[in-house]
Structure formats: structure tokens, C-alpha cells
Motif scaffolding. Structure first.
Motif, short mmCIF file in Angstrom:
data_model
loop_
_atom_site.label_atom_id
_atom_site.label_comp_id
_atom_site.label_asym_id
_atom_site.label_seq_id
_atom_site.Cartn_x
_atom_site.Cartn_y
_atom_site.Cartn_z
N ALA A 207 20.97 -2.30 -16.32
CA ALA A 207 20.35 -3.79 -16.42
C ALA A 207 19.62 -4.13 -15.03
N LEU A 208 20.16 -3.63 -13.86
CA LEU A 208 19.80 -3.79 -12.59
C LEU A 208 18.33 -3.30 -12.24
N THR A 209 18.22 -1.94 -13.08
CA THR A 209 17.30 -1.39 -12.89
C THR A 209 15.79 -2.12 -13.63
N ALA A 210 16.13 -2.48 -14.73
CA ALA A 210 15.27 -3.55 -15.51
C ALA A 210 14.94 -4.72 -14.54
N GLN A 211 15.77 -5.32 -14.17
CA GLN A 211 15.35 -6.27 -13.29
C GLN A 211 14.68 -6.16 -12.05
N LEU A 212 14.91 -4.92 -11.26
CA LEU A 212 14.05 -4.64 -10.41
C LEU A 212 12.68 -4.34 -10.86
N ALA A 213 12.55 -3.77 -11.79
CA ALA A 213 11.03 -3.58 -12.35
C ALA A 213 10.21 -4.83 -12.68
N ALA A 214 11.17 -5.83 -12.89
CA ALA A 214 10.59 -7.23 -13.02
C ALA A 214 10.38 -8.22 -11.83
N TYR A 215 11.23 -7.83 -10.68
CA TYR A 215 11.25 -8.13 -9.75
C TYR A 215 10.15 -7.87 -8.73
N LEU A 216 9.86 -6.63 -8.61
CA LEU A 216 9.02 -6.12 -7.87
C LEU A 216 7.56 -6.64 -7.79
N PRO A 217 6.96 -6.75 -9.17
CA PRO A 217 5.52 -7.38 -9.19
C PRO A 217 5.61 -8.78 -8.88
N THR A 218 6.34 -9.45 -9.37
CA THR A 218 6.70 -10.97 -9.22
C THR A 218 6.65 -11.21 -7.79
N ASN A 219 7.36 -10.18 -6.81
CA ASN A 219 7.30 -10.66 -5.44
C ASN A 219 6.21 -9.72 -4.55
N ASP A 220 5.10 -9.57 -5.20
CA ASP A 220 4.09 -8.82 -4.61
C ASP A 220 4.41 -7.41 -3.96
N MET A 221 5.32 -6.70 -4.50
CA MET A 221 5.61 -5.35 -4.20
C MET A 221 5.13 -4.58 -5.11
N GLY A 234 16.81 -4.62 -20.97
CA GLY A 234 16.28 -5.53 -20.38
C GLY A 234 16.59 -7.08 -20.95
N VAL A 235 17.81 -7.23 -21.56
CA VAL A 235 18.20 -8.44 -21.86
C VAL A 235 19.60 -8.53 -21.46
N ARG A 236 20.19 -9.59 -21.71
CA ARG A 236 21.64 -9.88 -21.36
C ARG A 236 22.57 -8.69 -22.01
N PHE A 237 23.96 -8.28 -21.29
CA PHE A 237 24.81 -7.42 -22.01
C PHE A 237 25.36 -8.43 -23.18
N GLN A 238 26.14 -7.91 -23.99
CA GLN A 238 27.05 -8.26 -25.23
C GLN A 238 26.37 -9.30 -26.02
N SER A 239 24.78 -8.62 -26.18
CA SER A 239 23.96 -9.46 -27.28
C SER A 239 23.70 -8.68 -28.34
N ALA A 274 22.85 -18.99 -13.38
CA ALA A 274 21.69 -18.48 -13.84
C ALA A 274 21.32 -18.67 -15.18
N ASP A 275 20.05 -18.60 -15.62
CA ASP A 275 19.50 -18.70 -16.74
C ASP A 275 19.31 -17.22 -17.32
N TYR A 276 20.20 -16.80 -18.60
CA TYR A 276 20.25 -15.52 -19.12
C TYR A 276 18.73 -14.92 -19.55
N ALA A 277 17.85 -16.16 -20.06
CA ALA A 277 16.68 -15.91 -20.43
C ALA A 277 15.68 -15.77 -19.38
N ASP A 278 15.99 -15.95 -18.01
CA ASP A 278 15.05 -15.80 -16.92
C ASP A 278 14.22 -14.50 -17.02
N PRO A 279 13.17 -14.68 -16.64
CA PRO A 279 12.14 -13.34 -16.71
C PRO A 279 12.61 -12.09 -15.85
N ILE A 280 13.51 -12.31 -14.85
CA ILE A 280 13.89 -11.26 -14.10
C ILE A 280 15.46 -10.79 -14.69
N ILE A 281 16.29 -11.53 -15.19
CA ILE A 281 17.34 -11.15 -15.91
C ILE A 281 16.95 -10.69 -17.18
#
Length: 361
Positions: A207-221, A234-239, A274-281
Motif C-alpha cells: 500500500a505504501l508503494t502505491a502511496q509513494l507512486a502517487a506522492y512523488l509527482p504530486t510533490n514535484d518529484m 491502491g485503495v484501503r485495506f479490508q475493502s 485521514a480521509d481514506y479516499a484521499d488521492p495519496i491513500i
């Protein structure tokens, strides 16, 4: 081949389930309520005839990653909980190190503790590097999971793997983990092109790998070169459907109630506030975010609670023309790669090595 693979160009996964009653067992079939809730009759699920002999004999696809056990009925003090889990998993670490001899170096990168894993014999690829984000429900398992996940890939692939000891609950909250992962990634850019850096992880690390793939471009990396999302999506666990199904046929994790509320927070509050629907989460819920993902390998199992998140993420990636491969291990549970004795695990290691070889520059 003992697992089902969907490759790029496949936009949907459809399972047809044909059930027949076992001898002496009454089969009444499901009952449907007006709101679509299904009442499922009790049934016995035997070992799959399509799984390997090793998996059928060992029956280790339930409860062998004891995250659920470590969050219920155990010492609530987090230090004791982590130490207990490390003792429980030490035999698995020993087996991994016996099967895949590796060098392990403790280090610090960008202020974040890491382990650098390389093959004990022979050279490793000098032009490409992998980052591992370990599993453990965002609160445990750095000691063991970092080695269990990284060693086979480092040795089989001839890679330098850097496993990140990111900040976890209960001491820290999101986005601490993804910030630490991004800091290590940013530091590696001093020596590697971004297209030469791959990132992978199991469970919370997936899940954190998916979050990082979303985080990097969002933070100009710059985006990573390739991603491996294992035992997660790339969505919340237990769903999704699999959270309910796996709770009753695998038992490693409790399922949600009929309203979709989690009976237990396995992360010990990591996502509090945190909002589980957040684009990073949950980037799979945001087409414009997941469109920026690199080539991605996703693994899950037919008895894993993460099956639905994995399917949804794969479909979202393909809808945005992102190169995505989904491997679903027959009769496999959550992060089945943690058991190296299974042929299915070794096939997943080989697929991971191929994925990074093909997609990293």
C-alpha cells in the motif's frame, strides 16, 4: 503454472465459481436480500487441487503472517509486540537466509534508518537499485519483514535492495511513512536516474508503494521507474468483496461488518484523522493520479483479503493505459511470498525480478 496472470491489455478479471456439495453436506445456496446483501450458507473449502503439493500439504496460507494475531489478545505495549513478532518470524528469516545467502548492512539515508541487502556472492547491478517498503500493518515487522521481502529479490535478481525503516504507528501517523520513503528515494536520485529506481513492498509496504507512486509527482518529484504492489492495492485495506470472503475462508484478518465498518483497526491508528479516499491513500480511486504510475506488478491470492483492492487497482491502471500485470496465486493467502518453501512464492520472486529487469533503465 500455479497462478493466474493477467497481463497488459486485459481490462477485467471475471471469476466463474462452480460449487457442488461435499458428500453428506447439505447445500442450500446463497440467499439474497432486497438491498443486495448475500447470506452465504456454511460450506467446507478443501485444499485446491490446482495449488502446489507443498501448499496443500503445509496448509500455511492462513494465519502464517501473524499481523492479526499481533493486534488481538497480545501485549498492548508496542515494543513487546514487535519483539514477540520478531521471535515468531525468526525461523522464516533463517530459512530465507539459508536459501538465499545475502549481505545485510545497517545504514542511514536522508536521516531514515535502512538496511542495504546485496547478494553474498557475485556482483549486483550497479546501474539499478530497488527500494523495499516492508509489511506489518504500519506498526510492526521491520525486524523480520524487511529481510523476508528483500533477500530473495536481491539474490535472485542481483540487485542492491534498500529496505526502509519508515515511521510507524502508534508513535506516528500518515503521511510519516510515505514522507520517509520519498526522502530515501530523493537521496538515491543523487546516484541513480529515477527510471533506474524500483520500489516494492508487501501488505502495508505494498500500500505504501502505491502511496509513494502517487506522492512523488504530486510533490514535484520524478516518478519511480517501476513498482511492485504485493498483498495490497491502491485503495484501503479490508475493502471490497475479498475482505468479507477472506475473513471466513482464510481467517488471518477479521472482516468488516455489513455496513463496511472495520471491526478492528489493524494499523493501530496510523490513518487516524485521514480521509481514506484521499488521492495519496487511495490513488486507484483517482484516474488523474493513477495515470502517472510507472509500470506496475501486483500480486495477490484467491484467498487473500487484498484480492479486491488488487483487482480494482489493476483495472484502474489499465484504464489509464499504464502497463500493469496482476498475478493471482491459486489458493494463496495474504503475502504468500513470505513462505519461500512454496513453488508459488518462488514463481512470484522470479516474476518480480523479470518485472524490474524489463522496466528499469
Amino acid at each position: 503454472m500455479n497462478f493466474l496472470r493477467l497481463i497488459s491489455g486485459t481490462s477485467a478479471l471475471t471469476f466463474a465459481v462452480f460449487a457442488s456439495p461435499l458428500a453428506g453436506q447439505e447445500h442450500r445456496g446463497p440467499a439474497f436480500s432486497e438491498d443486495g446483501t448475500v447470506n452465504v450458507s456454511a460450506f467446507d473449502l478443501p485444499p485446491s487441487v490446482l495449488a502446489s503439493d507443498e501448499s496443500r500439504q503445509a496448509q500455511e496460507m492462513r494465519g502464517r503472517i501473524p499481523v492479526g494475531a499481533m493486534t488481538t489478545g497480545q501485549d498492548p505495549e508496542i515494543g513487546a509486540r514487535r519483539a514477540t513478532l520478531a521471535r515468531m518470524l525468526q525461523p522464516r528469516v533463517d530459512l530465507i537466509q539459508q536459501m538465499y545467502p545475502a549481505r545485510v548492512e545497517e545504514a542511514v539515508i536522508a536521516g531514515v534508518p535502512v538496511r542495504i541487502i546485496t547478494p553474498a556472492e557475485g556482483e549486483f547491478d550497479p546501474g539499478r537499485v530497488l527500494i523495499n517498503l516492508h509489511g506489518g500493518a504500519f506498526n510492526v515487522c521491520w525486524e523480520s519483514c524487511s529481510l523476508i521481502e528483500s533477500i530473495p529479490i536481491a539474490v535472485m535478481g542481483g540487485y542492491r535492495v534498500i529496505s526502509v525503516n519508515y515511521r510507524m504507528a502508534p508513535e506516528h501517523r500518515h503521511p510519516a511513512g510515505v514522507e520517509d520513503a520519498a526522502a530515501v528515494f530523493g537521496s538515491l536520485l543523487e546516484d541513480y536516474d529515477p527510471d533506474s529506481i524500483g520500489v516494492f513492498g508487501c501488505s502495508a509496504g505494498g500500500a505504501l508503494t502505491a502511496q509513494l507512486a502517487a506522492y512523488l509527482p504530486t510533490n514535484d518529484m520524478p516518478q519511480m521507474g517501476a513498482a511492485g504492489i504485493f498483498g495490497a492495492g491502491g485503495v484501503r485495506f479490508q475493502s471490497g468483496d475479498s475482505a468479507y470472503i477472506a475473513a471466513n475462508i482464510d481467517g488471518s484478518f477479521p472482516g468488516p461488518d455489513v455496513d463496511g465498518q472495520l471491526a478492528q483497526d489493524l494499523t493501530l491508528g496510523y490513518f487516524d484523522g485521514a480521509d481514506y479516499a484521499d488521492p495519496i491513500i487511495s490513488p486507484a480511486l483517482h484516474p488523474e493520479v493513477i495515470a502517472s504510475f510507472p509500470p506496475t506488478l501486483i500480486t495477490t491470492g484467491t484467498r487473500a483479503m487484498d484480492l479486491s483492492p488488487a483487482i480494482v487497482t489493476n483495472s484502474a491502471l489499465l484504464a489509464q493505459n499504464v502497463n500493469s500485470t496482476l498475478i493471482v496465486g491459486e489458493a494463496m493467502g495474504h503475502c504468500y511470498q513470505y513462505n519461500p518453501a512454496l513453488p508459488e512464492s518462488r514463481e512470484a520472486y522470479a516474476a518480480t525480478v523479470r518485472h524490474f529487469r524489463q522496466n528499469l533503465d
